[in-house]
Design an enzyme around this catalytic site. Structure first.
Site, PDB file in Angstrom:
ATOM      1  N   CYS A 164      38.655  40.894  38.237  1.00 34.22           N
ATOM      2  CA  CYS A 164      37.688  39.845  37.878  1.00 34.22           C
ATOM      3  C   CYS A 164      36.377  40.369  37.314  1.00 34.22           C
ATOM      4  CB  CYS A 164      37.354  38.971  39.076  1.00 34.22           C
ATOM      5  SG  CYS A 164      38.772  38.221  39.857  1.00 34.22           S
TER       6      CYS A 164
ATOM      7  N   ASP B 123      42.213  34.540  37.519  1.00 38.79           N
ATOM      8  CA  ASP B 123      43.514  35.114  37.941  1.00 38.79           C
ATOM      9  C   ASP B 123      44.729  34.354  37.414  1.00 38.79           C
ATOM     10  OD1 ASP B 123      42.306  37.050  39.523  1.00 38.79           O
ATOM     11  OD2 ASP B 123      43.063  36.301  41.429  1.00 38.79           O
TER      12      ASP B 123
END
Ligand SMILES: *[C@@H]1O[C@H](CO)[C@@H](O)[C@H](O)[C@H]1NC(C)=O
Ligand SMILES: *[C@@H]1O[C@H](CO)[C@@H](O)[C@H](O)[C@H]1NC(C)=O
Ligand SMILES: *[C@@H]1O[C@H](CO)[C@@H](O)[C@H](O)[C@H]1NC(C)=O
Ligand SMILES: *[C@@H]1O[C@H](CO)[C@@H](O)[C@H](O)[C@H]1NC(C)=O
Ligand SMILES: *[C@@H]1O[C@H](CO)[C@@H](O)[C@H](O)[C@H]1NC(C)=O
Ligand SMILES: *[C@@H]1O[C@H](CO)[C@@H](O)[C@H](O)[C@H]1NC(C)=O
Ligand SMILES: *[C@@H]1O[C@H](CO)[C@@H](O)[C@H](O)[C@H]1NC(C)=O
Ligand SMILES: *[C@@H]1O[C@H](CO)[C@@H](O)[C@H](O)[C@H]1NC(C)=O
Length: 512
Positions: free
Chosen positions: A73, A38
């Protein structure tokens, strides 16, 4: 082999004789790939990494237009591992039913990753850290499942955490608590990586491929004690789209509360500071890995890659925190490469996509001559590693995302609120089933073409088109005012890329 690669990078034709002589002279290069979780580039995500700047950026090539093809992700990691777009690796979201680490994934695409390519080329492989979000779940083989392709496996069970986690130590589950000196995951990954580098050279003659995948700067953002008070006066950057009202944008962005509540702003500011603090330990990890390579006299013979799975937002278009959006802040990620023959302290502006990492690793382990599994959708970056080379390069790529939702209402929100997820704080949702889109991102810096075209699969079949040349912050959707032939061309290209596979993903766009 390194010298051979070096020559190949300069574009010379190497004779068979030269190859034989040189492969005897220099051992094949190692690769270390550091992947964060992230980490944005547009909201200051690289700023706390002062060691990374000195050890990787100043010593290597920084790609200023690096993107994820899916801003979430698990699908992004699956793309990184396989070199394929989401529609070709079938990992659609972060859940097992979306094929995140599912049994189906394990027996199909997991057998075709960059680790498998490295092992086939006689590399010894090492993985440490977060793998796929659902890795280690009971129904998908538990921590006993060690993905094929890895000689040393140290895989975190589940999603990013810093304390109180289970890790699979070559298939044996090990439970960790919350003692900084014993358990802090970023440091533990650094320790394991350093040990691997030290031990490898004493026992093996093979080259190695390492993938070190940190939890930082993903939530829950636990920082090392020595960094926990830093940046106390920093706030999330007030970019031009910060706390703005979404005008002419898709439904999910329109539902955000505007102006943001004080609670939301505080939440974003705290996330911003915590992310930077967690990243300080990544900076230390990078330094320790570089020092270990140097100590073992491997630094000059090792490629080091640094990247992330997706970007992030902190109040842009009044969305408090998360990823999952088609905008630049969620799509752009870092990419830095240093290594033998890689130009130092330079930047390159060609558009790079997460699907390029696996072909690049496969190419390097196979000698750097452009040889990688052709079912991969990406390109090898080897020709770009020498700044004198100006190869013909792609001018556009695909971004695709299938939104996550829940059939039950989010906790604490209206019971009629369905089909949405990630609704915090204040029931502002960051995702929904109908946050489902695919886009063509066209980027030709030399021709000043810089566009993003997206189509939604929602009840409005919503379309967004941005011209970054005049609107870098994506404030004005021009779909209603642009020359309609542009929409027709973009739509055609989107259909082509949305169905592409392998070679057809690498074919040039209409603009050429
Ligand atoms: C995974 O993908 C396959 C093929 O697209 C699909 O049949 C399956 O339902 C997906 N989910 C799981 C959990 O395997
Ligand atoms: C770890 O777990 C312990 C025991 O459940 C708990 O007290 C502690 O707050 C947790 N720490 C973190 C950082 O999650
Ligand atoms: C990492 O290794 C250092 C040095 O050996 C040690 O001081 C530290 O406690 C270790 N950290 C973890 C989380 O294992
Ligand atoms: C934050 O601001 C306060 C008040 O101005 C100041 O005392 C403190 O030193 C600042 N902290 C940092 C880390 O700059
Ligand atoms: C990197 O390049 C910049 C300008 O392009 C220069 O100012 C800087 O000193 C260089 N850094 C190193 C470490 O060579
Ligand atoms: C993930 O994708 C699968 C397959 O499309 C779907 O069934 C599931 O509901 C999705 N999960 C979430 C949380 O949206
Ligand atoms: C998207 O889904 C939400 C929640 O189910 C619904 O309220 C909304 O009308 C949908 N919007 C579009 C454009 O499909
Ligand atoms: C984008 O803006 C530039 C600069 O004004 C302009 O030359 C170009 O034609 C625009 N592109 C589109 C598709 O509108």
């Amino acid at each position: 082999m390194i010298k051979l690669l070096f020559i190949a990078l300069f574009g010379c034709i190497c004779t068979v004789e030269a190859q034989l002589v040189m492969s005897k002279a220099s051992p094949p290069p190692n690769i270390v790939f550091i992947l964060t979780d992230d980490q944005d580039t547009l909201l200051g995500g690289m700023d706390p990494l002062v060691k990374v700047k000195k050890l990787l950026q100043d010593e290597g090539t920084t790609f200023t237009n690096m993107f994820t093809s899916t801003p979430l992700c698990c699908p992004s990691r699956a793309s990184i591992l396989t070199g394929r777009y989401s529609h070709n690796h079938e990992t659609l979201n972060n859940t097992i039913s979306g094929n995140c680490s599912s049994l189906y994934w394990q027996k199909t695409f997991e057998t075709q990753t960059l680790a498998v390519a490295a092992q086939k080329a006689n590399y010894r492989t090492f993985f440490a850290g977060k793998y796929l979000n659902q890795y280690g779940g009971k129904s998908v083989g538990g921590p006993q499942h060690v993905p094929v392709g890895w000689n040393q496996w140290f895989g975190l069970v589940g999603n990013s955490k810093y304390y109180n986690y289970t890790i699979s130590d070559n298939g044996v589950p090990v439970q960790h608590g919350a003692n900084y000196h014993e358990d802090y995951l970023t440091d533990l990954l650094a320790n394991r990586s350093v040990d691997f580098i030290h031990n490898h050279k004493m026992r093996y003659t093979q080259p190695f491929f390492m993938m070190i995948s940190t939890p930082a700067p993903h939530s829950p953002w636990d920082s090392a004690p020595q960094y926990s008070k830093m940046y106390e006066n920093n706030t999330a950057p007030h970019t031009p789209s910060y706390n703005t009202k979404a005008v002419n944008k898709h439904w999910l962005v329109r539902q955000a509360t505007h102006p943001m509540t004080k609670e939301s702003m505080d939440y974003s500011d705290n996330a911003f500071r915590s992310r930077w603090r967690a990243l300080k330990s990544v900076d230390d990890l990078v330094e320790r890995v570089i020092n270990a390579l140097s100590k073992m006299k491997q630094l000059d013979n090792t490629y080091v890659f640094f990247s992330s799975d997706n970007g992030y937002h902190l109040g842009q278009f009044s969305l408090p925190i998360d990823k999952r959006q088609l905008y630049e802040f969620d799509l752009r990620v870092p990419l830095i490469i240093r290594g033998p023959g890689v130009s130092k302290n330079v930047t390159r502006s060609e558009p790079i996509v997460n699907v390029d990492i696996a072909p690049t690793v496969a190419d390097i382990v196979n000698g750097g001559k452009g040889d990688f599994p052709l079912m991969m959708d990406g390109e090898s970056l080897v020709p770009l590693l020498n700044s004198n080379n100006k190869p013909k390069w792609r001018s556009d790529f695909l971004v695709e995302y299938q939104g996550e939702g829940k059939d039950s209402p989010p906790p604490g929100c209206s019971p009629t609120w369905r089909g949405v997820s990630q609704c915090f704080p204040g029931c502002v949702c960051e995702d929904a089933y109908n946050n489902t889109y695919s886009c063509v991102r066209t980027l030709q810096p030399q021709h000043k073409v810089d566009l993003m075209y997206c189509e939604f699969t929602d009840t409005e079949t919503f379309v967004e088109l941005y011209n970054h040349t005049i609107d870098p912050h994506q404030l004005n959707n021009i779909k209603d005012t642009v020359d309609p032939t542009v929409l027709v061309k973009m739509n055609k290209r989107l259909i082509m890329l949305g169905l592409c596979s392998g070679k057809t993903c690498r074919e040039q766009s209409y603009i050429d």
